[in-house]
Write an enzyme that holds these catalytic residues in place. Structure first.
Site, PDB file in Angstrom:
ATOM      1  N   GLU A 167      38.956  30.091  44.056  1.00  0.00           N
ATOM      2  CA  GLU A 167      38.148  31.173  43.507  1.00  0.00           C
ATOM      3  C   GLU A 167      36.971  30.600  42.726  1.00  0.00           C
ATOM      4  OE1 GLU A 167      39.877  34.761  41.240  1.00  0.00           O
ATOM      5  OE2 GLU A 167      39.154  33.425  39.669  1.00  0.00           O
TER       6      GLU A 167
ATOM      7  N   ASP B  24      34.574  35.873  43.503  1.00  0.00           N
ATOM      8  CA  ASP B  24      35.216  36.835  42.618  1.00  0.00           C
ATOM      9  C   ASP B  24      34.193  37.597  41.783  1.00  0.00           C
ATOM     10  OD1 ASP B  24      37.547  38.053  41.383  1.00  0.00           O
ATOM     11  OD2 ASP B  24      37.012  36.894  39.599  1.00  0.00           O
TER      12      ASP B  24
ATOM     13  N   LYS C 154      42.892  29.775  41.072  1.00  0.00           N
ATOM     14  CA  LYS C 154      42.148  30.839  40.392  1.00  0.00           C
ATOM     15  C   LYS C 154      41.622  30.352  39.044  1.00  0.00           C
ATOM     16  CE  LYS C 154      43.673  35.066  40.844  1.00  0.00           C
ATOM     17  NZ  LYS C 154      42.675  35.647  41.766  1.00  0.00           N
TER      18      LYS C 154
ATOM     19  N   LYS D 241      49.465  42.240  44.073  1.00  0.00           N
ATOM     20  CA  LYS D 241      49.587  43.334  43.113  1.00  0.00           C
ATOM     21  C   LYS D 241      50.485  44.421  43.708  1.00  0.00           C
ATOM     22  CE  LYS D 241      45.114  42.322  41.011  1.00  0.00           C
ATOM     23  NZ  LYS D 241      43.731  42.771  40.743  1.00  0.00           N
TER      24      LYS D 241
ATOM     25  N   ARG E  30      67.017  61.184  49.232  1.00  0.00           N
ATOM     26  CA  ARG E  30      66.013  60.780  48.249  1.00  0.00           C
ATOM     27  C   ARG E  30      65.502  59.375  48.520  1.00  0.00           C
ATOM     28  NH1 ARG E  30      62.087  62.649  46.652  1.00  0.00           N
ATOM     29  NH2 ARG E  30      63.320  64.571  46.622  1.00  0.00           N
TER      30      ARG E  30
END
Length: 287
Positions: free
Chosen positions: A203, A225, A170, A138, A103
Protein backbone atom coordinates in the site's frame (compact mmCIF):
# COMPACT_ATOMS: atom_id res chain seq x y z
CA UNK A 1 -24.68 -29.63 -4.08
CA UNK A 2 -23.48 -28.18 -7.34
CA UNK A 3 -20.60 -25.77 -7.48
CA UNK A 4 -19.36 -26.26 -3.92
CA UNK A 5 -16.04 -27.92 -3.26
CA UNK A 6 -15.61 -30.31 -0.36
CA UNK A 7 -13.77 -27.85 1.87
CA UNK A 8 -16.58 -25.30 1.57
CA UNK A 9 -19.17 -28.01 2.16
CA UNK A 10 -17.44 -29.06 5.39
CA UNK A 11 -17.21 -25.44 6.54
CA UNK A 12 -20.93 -25.01 5.90
CA UNK A 13 -21.76 -28.14 7.92
CA UNK A 14 -19.65 -26.86 10.80
CA UNK A 15 -21.45 -23.51 10.62
CA UNK A 16 -24.87 -25.18 10.59
CA UNK A 17 -23.99 -27.29 13.63
CA UNK A 18 -22.75 -24.28 15.62
CA UNK A 19 -25.60 -21.99 14.55
CA UNK A 20 -28.27 -24.52 15.50
CA UNK A 21 -26.58 -25.16 18.84
CA UNK A 22 -26.78 -21.42 19.52
CA UNK A 23 -30.44 -21.12 18.48
CA UNK A 24 -32.01 -24.42 19.49
CA UNK A 25 -29.94 -25.15 22.58
CA UNK A 26 -31.62 -27.81 24.71
CA UNK A 27 -34.64 -27.87 22.41
CA UNK A 28 -37.31 -25.95 20.51
CA UNK A 29 -39.83 -26.37 23.28
CA UNK A 30 -42.54 -24.31 21.58
CA UNK A 31 -42.62 -26.67 18.62
CA UNK A 32 -42.34 -29.73 20.83
CA UNK A 33 -45.32 -28.53 22.87
CA UNK A 34 -47.55 -27.67 19.91
CA UNK A 35 -46.68 -29.97 16.99
CA UNK A 36 -46.91 -33.80 16.84
CA UNK A 37 -43.47 -35.39 16.41
CA UNK A 38 -44.18 -37.07 13.04
CA UNK A 39 -46.10 -34.25 11.35
CA UNK A 40 -44.80 -33.00 7.98
CA UNK A 41 -45.44 -29.66 6.32
CA UNK A 42 -44.48 -27.78 3.18
CA UNK A 43 -43.17 -24.22 3.29
CA UNK A 44 -42.18 -21.79 0.55
CA UNK A 45 -39.45 -19.19 0.45
CA UNK A 46 -41.16 -15.98 -0.72
CA UNK A 47 -39.17 -13.06 -2.09
CA UNK A 48 -40.28 -9.65 -0.81
CA UNK A 49 -37.44 -7.52 -2.19
CA UNK A 50 -35.59 -6.88 -5.44
CA UNK A 51 -32.00 -8.00 -5.90
CA UNK A 52 -29.70 -11.00 -6.30
CA UNK A 53 -30.72 -14.24 -4.61
CA UNK A 54 -28.08 -15.94 -2.48
CA UNK A 55 -28.12 -18.80 0.02
CA UNK A 56 -30.41 -21.34 -1.65
CA UNK A 57 -27.80 -24.09 -1.42
CA UNK A 58 -27.25 -23.17 2.22
CA UNK A 59 -30.99 -23.50 2.87
CA UNK A 60 -31.02 -26.93 1.24
CA UNK A 61 -28.17 -28.09 3.47
CA UNK A 62 -29.83 -26.75 6.63
CA UNK A 63 -33.11 -28.59 6.01
CA UNK A 64 -31.39 -31.80 4.94
CA UNK A 65 -29.20 -31.62 8.05
CA UNK A 66 -32.29 -31.30 10.28
CA UNK A 67 -34.32 -33.87 8.35
CA UNK A 68 -32.50 -36.22 5.94
CA UNK A 69 -35.88 -37.06 4.34
CA UNK A 70 -36.53 -33.42 3.42
CA UNK A 71 -37.78 -32.84 -0.13
CA UNK A 72 -36.33 -29.64 -1.59
CA UNK A 73 -38.12 -28.24 -4.64
CA UNK A 74 -35.80 -25.55 -5.97
CA UNK A 75 -37.40 -22.92 -8.23
CA UNK A 76 -34.52 -20.40 -8.38
CA UNK A 77 -30.76 -20.73 -8.06
CA UNK A 78 -28.08 -18.74 -6.30
CA UNK A 79 -27.12 -15.68 -8.31
CA UNK A 80 -30.53 -15.27 -9.98
CA UNK A 81 -32.13 -11.85 -10.18
CA UNK A 82 -35.22 -11.86 -7.95
CA UNK A 83 -38.33 -9.71 -7.79
CA UNK A 84 -41.12 -9.27 -5.26
CA UNK A 85 -43.41 -12.28 -5.35
CA UNK A 86 -40.87 -14.79 -6.66
CA UNK A 87 -40.78 -18.20 -5.01
CA UNK A 88 -37.22 -19.41 -4.52
CA UNK A 89 -38.02 -22.91 -3.28
CA UNK A 90 -40.53 -25.17 -1.55
CA UNK A 91 -39.41 -27.58 1.16
CA UNK A 92 -41.36 -30.48 2.62
CA UNK A 93 -40.05 -32.01 5.82
CA UNK A 94 -40.74 -32.78 9.46
CA UNK A 95 -42.63 -29.79 10.86
CA UNK A 96 -40.46 -29.45 13.95
CA UNK A 97 -37.32 -29.54 11.81
CA UNK A 98 -38.86 -26.94 9.51
CA UNK A 99 -39.38 -24.51 12.37
CA UNK A 100 -35.96 -25.18 13.88
CA UNK A 101 -34.32 -24.25 10.58
CA UNK A 102 -36.58 -21.34 9.62
CA UNK A 103 -34.71 -18.52 11.32
CA UNK A 104 -31.25 -19.82 10.42
CA UNK A 105 -32.28 -20.07 6.77
CA UNK A 106 -33.76 -16.57 6.71
CA UNK A 107 -30.93 -14.92 8.62
CA UNK A 108 -28.39 -16.49 6.30
CA UNK A 109 -30.21 -15.88 3.03
CA UNK A 110 -31.18 -12.30 3.85
CA UNK A 111 -27.58 -11.42 4.72
CA UNK A 112 -26.08 -13.21 1.73
CA UNK A 113 -28.64 -11.77 -0.68
CA UNK A 114 -27.95 -8.25 0.59
CA UNK A 115 -24.21 -8.67 -0.01
CA UNK A 116 -24.72 -10.24 -3.44
CA UNK A 117 -27.06 -7.44 -4.44
CA UNK A 118 -24.74 -4.64 -3.34
CA UNK A 119 -21.80 -6.36 -5.02
CA UNK A 120 -23.80 -6.66 -8.22
CA UNK A 121 -24.52 -2.93 -8.19
CA UNK A 122 -20.81 -2.12 -7.90
CA UNK A 123 -19.87 -4.64 -10.58
CA UNK A 124 -22.55 -3.30 -12.93
CA UNK A 125 -21.08 0.20 -12.79
CA UNK A 126 -17.79 -1.02 -14.32
CA UNK A 127 -18.84 -4.14 -16.22
CA UNK A 128 -17.60 -2.74 -19.55
CA UNK A 129 -14.16 -1.86 -18.18
CA UNK A 130 -11.14 -4.19 -17.67
CA UNK A 131 -11.21 -4.02 -13.87
CA UNK A 132 -12.17 -6.47 -11.10
CA UNK A 133 -14.16 -5.48 -8.01
CA UNK A 134 -12.70 -7.10 -4.89
CA UNK A 135 -13.96 -7.66 -1.37
CA UNK A 136 -11.79 -7.18 1.73
CA UNK A 137 -11.30 -8.67 5.21
CA UNK A 138 -13.98 -6.33 6.59
CA UNK A 139 -16.31 -9.23 7.26
CA UNK A 140 -18.33 -10.56 10.19
CA UNK A 141 -16.08 -12.78 12.35
CA UNK A 142 -16.65 -16.48 11.62
CA UNK A 143 -18.99 -15.63 8.72
CA UNK A 144 -16.32 -14.61 6.22
CA UNK A 145 -16.77 -17.74 4.12
CA UNK A 146 -20.49 -16.98 3.71
CA UNK A 147 -19.99 -13.31 2.95
CA UNK A 148 -17.25 -13.96 0.42
CA UNK A 149 -19.43 -16.64 -1.19
CA UNK A 150 -22.16 -14.00 -1.55
CA UNK A 151 -19.68 -11.59 -3.14
CA UNK A 152 -18.92 -14.19 -5.81
CA UNK A 153 -22.62 -14.75 -6.44
CA UNK A 154 -23.02 -11.01 -6.96
CA UNK A 155 -20.32 -10.86 -9.61
CA UNK A 156 -17.43 -9.69 -7.45
CA UNK A 157 -14.11 -11.33 -6.74
CA UNK A 158 -12.55 -12.51 -3.49
CA UNK A 159 -9.29 -10.97 -2.34
CA UNK A 160 -7.28 -12.80 0.30
CA UNK A 161 -9.22 -15.09 2.62
CA UNK A 162 -7.11 -14.12 5.63
CA UNK A 163 -3.70 -13.03 6.81
CA UNK A 164 -2.17 -16.31 5.67
CA UNK A 165 -2.67 -16.39 1.90
CA UNK A 166 -1.20 -13.09 0.73
CA UNK A 167 1.37 -10.57 1.91
CA UNK A 168 -0.22 -7.14 2.23
CA UNK A 169 2.12 -4.43 3.48
CA UNK A 170 -0.06 -1.62 4.81
CA UNK A 171 0.66 1.67 6.54
CA UNK A 172 1.05 0.17 10.01
CA UNK A 173 3.54 -2.40 8.72
CA UNK A 174 5.55 0.35 7.02
CA UNK A 175 5.54 2.59 10.08
CA UNK A 176 6.51 -0.29 12.38
CA UNK A 177 9.23 -1.54 10.02
CA UNK A 178 10.70 1.93 9.55
CA UNK A 179 10.16 2.36 5.82
CA UNK A 180 8.64 0.75 2.74
CA UNK A 181 12.07 -0.45 1.67
CA UNK A 182 12.71 -2.17 4.99
CA UNK A 183 9.26 -3.75 4.94
CA UNK A 184 9.68 -5.17 1.43
CA UNK A 185 13.20 -6.40 2.13
CA UNK A 186 11.93 -7.98 5.34
CA UNK A 187 9.34 -9.93 3.37
CA UNK A 188 11.94 -11.20 0.91
CA UNK A 189 14.20 -12.29 3.77
CA UNK A 190 11.26 -14.04 5.42
CA UNK A 191 10.48 -15.91 2.20
CA UNK A 192 14.08 -17.04 1.84
CA UNK A 193 14.36 -18.18 5.46
CA UNK A 194 11.08 -20.10 5.31
CA UNK A 195 11.34 -21.38 1.73
CA UNK A 196 7.96 -19.95 0.77
CA UNK A 197 6.34 -17.53 -1.64
CA UNK A 198 3.10 -15.58 -1.55
CA UNK A 199 1.85 -12.78 -3.78
CA UNK A 200 2.77 -9.35 -2.37
CA UNK A 201 0.64 -6.22 -2.27
CA UNK A 202 2.12 -3.01 -0.93
CA UNK A 203 0.00 0.00 0.00
CA UNK A 204 1.22 3.50 -0.85
CA UNK A 205 -0.25 6.73 0.47
CA UNK A 206 1.31 9.26 -1.90
CA UNK A 207 3.56 9.63 -4.93
CA UNK A 208 6.70 9.76 -2.77
CA UNK A 209 5.97 6.30 -1.39
CA UNK A 210 5.08 5.10 -4.88
CA UNK A 211 8.47 6.16 -6.25
CA UNK A 212 10.17 4.31 -3.38
CA UNK A 213 8.32 1.10 -4.24
CA UNK A 214 9.13 1.49 -7.92
CA UNK A 215 12.82 1.74 -7.01
CA UNK A 216 12.75 -1.29 -4.73
CA UNK A 217 10.39 -3.51 -6.77
CA UNK A 218 10.03 -7.12 -5.57
CA UNK A 219 6.24 -6.85 -5.22
CA UNK A 220 3.28 -8.01 -7.32
CA UNK A 221 0.70 -5.30 -6.78
CA UNK A 222 0.67 -1.67 -5.69
CA UNK A 223 -2.40 -0.48 -3.80
CA UNK A 224 -3.16 3.22 -4.20
CA UNK A 225 -4.86 4.12 -0.93
CA UNK A 226 -7.21 7.12 -0.84
CA UNK A 227 -5.65 8.75 -3.90
CA UNK A 228 -7.51 11.63 -5.53
CA UNK A 229 -8.46 10.82 -9.12
CA UNK A 230 -5.80 13.02 -10.82
CA UNK A 231 -3.06 11.56 -8.60
CA UNK A 232 -4.34 8.02 -9.16
CA UNK A 233 -4.24 8.53 -12.92
CA UNK A 234 -0.67 9.83 -12.64
CA UNK A 235 0.32 6.91 -10.40
CA UNK A 236 -1.09 4.35 -12.83
CA UNK A 237 0.89 5.98 -15.65
CA UNK A 238 4.11 5.78 -13.59
CA UNK A 239 3.53 2.11 -12.76
CA UNK A 240 2.67 1.07 -16.30
CA UNK A 241 2.82 -2.67 -16.83
CA UNK A 242 5.48 -3.31 -14.20
CA UNK A 243 3.04 -4.19 -11.41
CA UNK A 244 -0.67 -4.79 -10.93
CA UNK A 245 -2.54 -1.75 -9.65
CA UNK A 246 -5.32 -1.54 -7.11
CA UNK A 247 -7.44 1.35 -5.88
CA UNK A 248 -8.72 1.33 -2.31
CA UNK A 249 -10.24 3.62 0.28
CA UNK A 250 -13.72 5.09 0.51
CA UNK A 251 -14.87 4.01 -2.94
CA UNK A 252 -18.63 4.35 -3.43
CA UNK A 253 -21.17 3.54 -6.11
CA UNK A 254 -20.94 7.17 -7.22
CA UNK A 255 -17.16 7.13 -7.55
CA UNK A 256 -16.25 3.62 -8.68
CA UNK A 257 -16.56 4.26 -12.40
CA UNK A 258 -14.33 7.32 -12.30
CA UNK A 259 -11.81 5.30 -10.31
CA UNK A 260 -11.94 2.45 -12.82
CA UNK A 261 -11.37 4.84 -15.71
CA UNK A 262 -7.92 5.71 -14.31
CA UNK A 263 -6.79 2.31 -15.59
CA UNK A 264 -6.35 0.40 -12.32
CA UNK A 265 -6.61 -3.39 -12.54
CA UNK A 266 -8.48 -3.90 -9.27
CA UNK A 267 -10.77 -1.94 -6.98
CA UNK A 268 -11.23 -3.17 -3.41
CA UNK A 269 -14.44 -2.17 -1.66
CA UNK A 270 -14.96 -2.91 2.03
CA UNK A 271 -18.57 -1.75 1.78
CA UNK A 272 -19.53 -4.93 -0.09
CA UNK A 273 -19.58 -6.77 3.21
CA UNK A 274 -19.54 -4.19 5.99
CA UNK A 275 -22.35 -1.97 4.65
CA UNK A 276 -24.72 -4.37 2.88
CA UNK A 277 -28.34 -4.37 4.09
CA UNK A 278 -30.22 -7.64 4.30
CA UNK A 279 -33.06 -8.24 1.84
CA UNK A 280 -36.60 -9.16 2.86
CA UNK A 281 -37.46 -12.85 2.49
CA UNK A 282 -40.05 -14.97 4.28
CA UNK A 283 -40.59 -18.66 4.85
CA UNK A 284 -44.23 -19.61 5.35
CA UNK A 285 -46.04 -22.93 5.75
CA UNK A 286 -48.31 -23.63 2.79
CA UNK A 287 -51.82 -24.17 4.11
Amino acid sequence: MSGLDESLRQRILQFITEALAEDVGAGDFTSEATIPPNKRDTARLLVKDVGILAGVEMARMIFEYLDPTAEFDQRMKDGDFMEVGDEAFFVTCNSRALLQGERLVLNTMQRMSGIATLTNRYAFEVEDLPVKVLDTRKTTPNLRFLEKWAVRLGGGHNYRDGLYDRIMIKDNHVDAAGSLTKAIEGVQSFFKENDMRLPITVEVRNLVELMEVLRVGQVDRIMLDNFEIPLMREAVAHIGDRFETEASGGITLDSIREVAETGVNFISVGALTHSATGLDLSLKVVK
